[in-house]
Enzyme design. Sequence first.
Site, PDB file in Angstrom:
ATOM      1  N   SER A  78     119.499  80.092 151.773  1.00 21.67           N
ATOM      2  CA  SER A  78     120.255  79.481 150.670  1.00 21.67           C
ATOM      3  C   SER A  78     121.015  78.197 151.021  1.00 21.67           C
ATOM      4  O   SER A  78     121.574  77.558 150.124  1.00 21.67           O
ATOM      5  CB  SER A  78     121.248  80.501 150.091  1.00 21.67           C
ATOM      6  OG  SER A  78     120.562  81.450 149.304  1.00 21.67           O
ATOM      7  N   LYS A  95     120.388  75.030 149.021  1.00 22.48           N
ATOM      8  CA  LYS A  95     121.096  74.661 147.792  1.00 22.48           C
ATOM      9  C   LYS A  95     122.023  73.451 147.960  1.00 22.48           C
ATOM     10  O   LYS A  95     122.490  72.885 146.971  1.00 22.48           O
ATOM     11  CB  LYS A  95     121.863  75.874 147.256  1.00 22.48           C
ATOM     12  CG  LYS A  95     120.909  76.962 146.760  1.00 22.48           C
ATOM     13  CD  LYS A  95     121.556  78.315 146.626  1.00 22.48           C
ATOM     14  CE  LYS A  95     120.493  79.352 146.201  1.00 22.48           C
ATOM     15  NZ  LYS A  95     120.968  80.738 146.284  1.00 22.48           N
ATOM     16  N   SER A 118     125.891  81.519 145.012  1.00 22.35           N
ATOM     17  CA  SER A 118     124.523  81.329 145.493  1.00 22.35           C
ATOM     18  C   SER A 118     123.485  81.831 144.485  1.00 22.35           C
ATOM     19  O   SER A 118     122.461  82.441 144.842  1.00 22.35           O
ATOM     20  CB  SER A 118     124.328  82.048 146.839  1.00 22.35           C
ATOM     21  OG  SER A 118     123.209  81.536 147.529  1.00 22.35           O
ATOM     22  N   LYS A 128     128.087  76.364 152.948  1.00 18.63           N
ATOM     23  CA  LYS A 128     127.138  77.193 152.200  1.00 18.63           C
ATOM     24  C   LYS A 128     126.557  78.258 153.121  1.00 18.63           C
ATOM     25  O   LYS A 128     126.176  77.974 154.256  1.00 18.63           O
ATOM     26  CB  LYS A 128     126.004  76.334 151.619  1.00 18.63           C
ATOM     27  CG  LYS A 128     125.057  77.126 150.731  1.00 18.63           C
ATOM     28  CD  LYS A 128     125.740  77.540 149.432  1.00 18.63           C
ATOM     29  CE  LYS A 128     124.910  78.561 148.656  1.00 18.63           C
ATOM     30  NZ  LYS A 128     124.989  79.932 149.270  1.00 18.63           N
TER      31      LYS A 128
END
Length: 456
Positions: free
Chosen positions: A66, A69, A123, A239
């Site tokens: 993720s 992103k 997320s 993140k």
Amino acid sequence: MKNRKRWRILLLGMMCLLPAHALPVQAEEYWPEGPQIEGETAIVMEASTGTVLYEKNSHEHSYPASITKIMTSLLAVENSNLDEEVAFSQDAVYKTEGGSGISRDIDEVMTMRECLYGLMLESANECGYAIAEHTGGDYENFIKMMNSKAKELGCKDTHFNNPHGLPDEDHWTSPYDMALISKEALQNDIFRMIVNTRRYTIPPTNKHSEETYLSNHHKMLNNYKGDEQYLYDYCIGGKTGYTSVAGSTLATFAEKDGMTLICVVMKETSPNHYNDTRTLFDYCFENFQLWNVSENEKNYAEETPEMKIFENEDSFIGLDTEGCVVLPVAADFEDAVPEITESKDDSQVIGKIEYTYAGRKVGGTDIKTTGAKVSEFEFRKNTMETKVPEKKVIRINIKYVIIGIASVILLIGLGFGIYHLADNFYLIRYKFECRKQQKHKFKEIKSRRSWRRNRR
């Protein structure tokens, strides 16, 4: 064009003079040895300079999960307005099942702002898919935008194949490339604001009558699910990521003493991704410091006073005040070796001054035009724009020179004549009177002789 040419000539002169005036590299030049970490690949990059302070297999290909992103969010804030409405398609809802999300429905509408908070805090994969369809016009075009942007930023170990990071054999990157992407993203104020947010509330939508509460999953920034043991005072965002094939991945941003660091760890096991990140941040903040170039650059001022172009506020070129270098705490700014290169891409930036230390590039800054007016040479007539008093030009004609000399001689002779006449005035008068008396006596004698003749 003439000014640009003059600037380039001066820049080339500086490039030639620099080796003679730069301080020699010190023998004790070194780079601190980094700590041992559990993760297989990692990097720490200083955000303003791009200097790599620590790396471990940083160019090795890995599945990002993720942290993908970050790129999705960057493209969204660069190519859309936060108030634009984003509709969730059937693909956005059903092709992202099996991962993290916030349970959106088909044809649900949210603003781009709300989608971005859902993407970066919770997320939410469906938010990533919906953002891709909206920003790119269609899903496939957005994937092309992701790879095009990666290439533009200098990424060489990256190929994106989705906007959310779900497992895909054709979707991979490296810690170094993710640090480059994060460096670019941190220059965007909207991105920084979103990743620095701990909690956010999405208001009711056309499909959900209740508010949706979001909590940032990054435990170095937020006590997600009440877990406070990984909180880090200097963390400003990041993140998280995890899939079974990627393992734990983590991109984290921290700021202390004016220095912003980007740490990316991949192929980790939880909770080592947090522990390794803290270890690396502590190592870098303790062993490195930031120097502002414009405040410390002296190579062109002390030994060559005529070259004080970077210190004089009236100079027509100067150093960008934002540029910095990052060095070990035991080093001084003068230990970094500068090199000037010419730039032809920007009319306002005529060159760059870049520094190396211990065989590494450690930062630099742009050499920019300041807008100051440049004076013409004195033998030329100055234009009104230069605001410099006009110089008078004397033209010499030999004819007038000769006439002038003759006139001076004549005046000198006349002066001497007058002086001589005045000095001998009484003598001249006496002689004049004597001559007058002699003439009178001569007439008297002549008259007597004439009278005597007549009497005879």
